[in-house]
Write a protein that holds these residues in place. Sequence first.
Motif, PDB file in Angstrom:
ATOM      1  N   VAL A   3       0.820  -1.208   0.000  1.00  0.00           N
ATOM      2  CA  VAL A   3       0.000   0.000   0.000  1.00  0.00           C
ATOM      3  C   VAL A   3       0.858   1.265   0.000  1.00  0.00           C
ATOM      4  O   VAL A   3       0.452   2.299  -0.542  1.00  0.00           O
ATOM      5  N   VAL A   6       1.957   2.808  -3.641  1.00  0.00           N
ATOM      6  CA  VAL A   6       0.930   3.210  -4.604  1.00  0.00           C
ATOM      7  C   VAL A   6       1.260   4.606  -5.142  1.00  0.00           C
ATOM      8  O   VAL A   6       1.525   5.527  -4.370  1.00  0.00           O
ATOM      9  N   ASP A   7       1.255   4.745  -6.477  1.00  0.00           N
ATOM     10  CA  ASP A   7       1.545   6.029  -7.110  1.00  0.00           C
ATOM     11  C   ASP A   7       0.299   6.715  -7.664  1.00  0.00           C
ATOM     12  O   ASP A   7       0.300   7.924  -7.866  1.00  0.00           O
ATOM     13  N   LEU A   9      -2.898   8.636  -7.831  1.00  0.00           N
ATOM     14  CA  LEU A   9      -3.588   9.547  -6.912  1.00  0.00           C
ATOM     15  C   LEU A   9      -5.069   9.216  -6.774  1.00  0.00           C
ATOM     16  O   LEU A   9      -5.644   9.376  -5.696  1.00  0.00           O
ATOM     17  N   ILE A  12      -5.384   6.409  -4.367  1.00  0.00           N
ATOM     18  CA  ILE A  12      -5.155   6.910  -3.010  1.00  0.00           C
ATOM     19  C   ILE A  12      -6.404   7.605  -2.490  1.00  0.00           C
ATOM     20  O   ILE A  12      -6.813   7.402  -1.340  1.00  0.00           O
ATOM     21  N   LYS A  13      -7.062   8.417  -3.335  1.00  0.00           N
ATOM     22  CA  LYS A  13      -8.304   9.093  -2.932  1.00  0.00           C
ATOM     23  C   LYS A  13      -9.380   8.076  -2.578  1.00  0.00           C
ATOM     24  O   LYS A  13     -10.098   8.231  -1.581  1.00  0.00           O
ATOM     25  N   ILE A  16      -8.559   6.538   0.773  1.00  0.00           N
ATOM     26  CA  ILE A  16      -8.865   7.481   1.861  1.00  0.00           C
ATOM     27  C   ILE A  16     -10.370   7.557   2.095  1.00  0.00           C
ATOM     28  O   ILE A  16     -10.840   7.550   3.234  1.00  0.00           O
ATOM     29  N   LEU A  31      -1.462   6.433   6.404  1.00  0.00           N
ATOM     30  CA  LEU A  31      -1.395   6.453   4.948  1.00  0.00           C
ATOM     31  C   LEU A  31      -0.800   7.763   4.445  1.00  0.00           C
ATOM     32  O   LEU A  31       0.108   7.778   3.624  1.00  0.00           O
ATOM     33  N   ILE A  35       2.946   7.637   2.457  1.00  0.00           N
ATOM     34  CA  ILE A  35       2.920   7.667   0.987  1.00  0.00           C
ATOM     35  C   ILE A  35       3.361   9.055   0.542  1.00  0.00           C
ATOM     36  O   ILE A  35       2.653  10.042   0.761  1.00  0.00           O
ATOM     37  N   ASN A  37       3.445  10.505  -2.329  1.00  0.00           N
ATOM     38  CA  ASN A  37       2.609  11.133  -3.349  1.00  0.00           C
ATOM     39  C   ASN A  37       1.367  11.815  -2.771  1.00  0.00           C
ATOM     40  O   ASN A  37       0.705  12.578  -3.469  1.00  0.00           O
ATOM     41  N   CYS A  38       1.048  11.564  -1.514  1.00  0.00           N
ATOM     42  CA  CYS A  38      -0.122  12.199  -0.899  1.00  0.00           C
ATOM     43  C   CYS A  38       0.035  13.713  -0.843  1.00  0.00           C
ATOM     44  O   CYS A  38      -0.950  14.436  -0.824  1.00  0.00           O
TER      45      CYS A  38
END
Length: 90
Positions: A3, A6-7, A9, A12-13, A16, A31, A35, A37-38
Amino acid sequence: MDVFTVDDLELIKKLIKELANKNEIKAIRMLLKNIPNCSQLIPKELNKEIKINKYKFSSRDGRLILIANKTDTVNDRCVEILNNVVNELK
């Protein structure tokens, strides 16, 4: 798949949002912390898309975080107390 690697977005959204539906605040914070990239996500957009009771997304030092939303000010609490007293007197 790990997890924290993960790239995407959008993924990831979705993650979340799913955690928010389950009220997993600590998991969301972990998270966001792990991560990299967040930080590319925009807090204002996240707050509009994902509603978490008493929490909001914010940016601090270029990182995305989830903080407690303290909208209950002293004035609001005083007004609430006054209203309760008035209702008890009726």
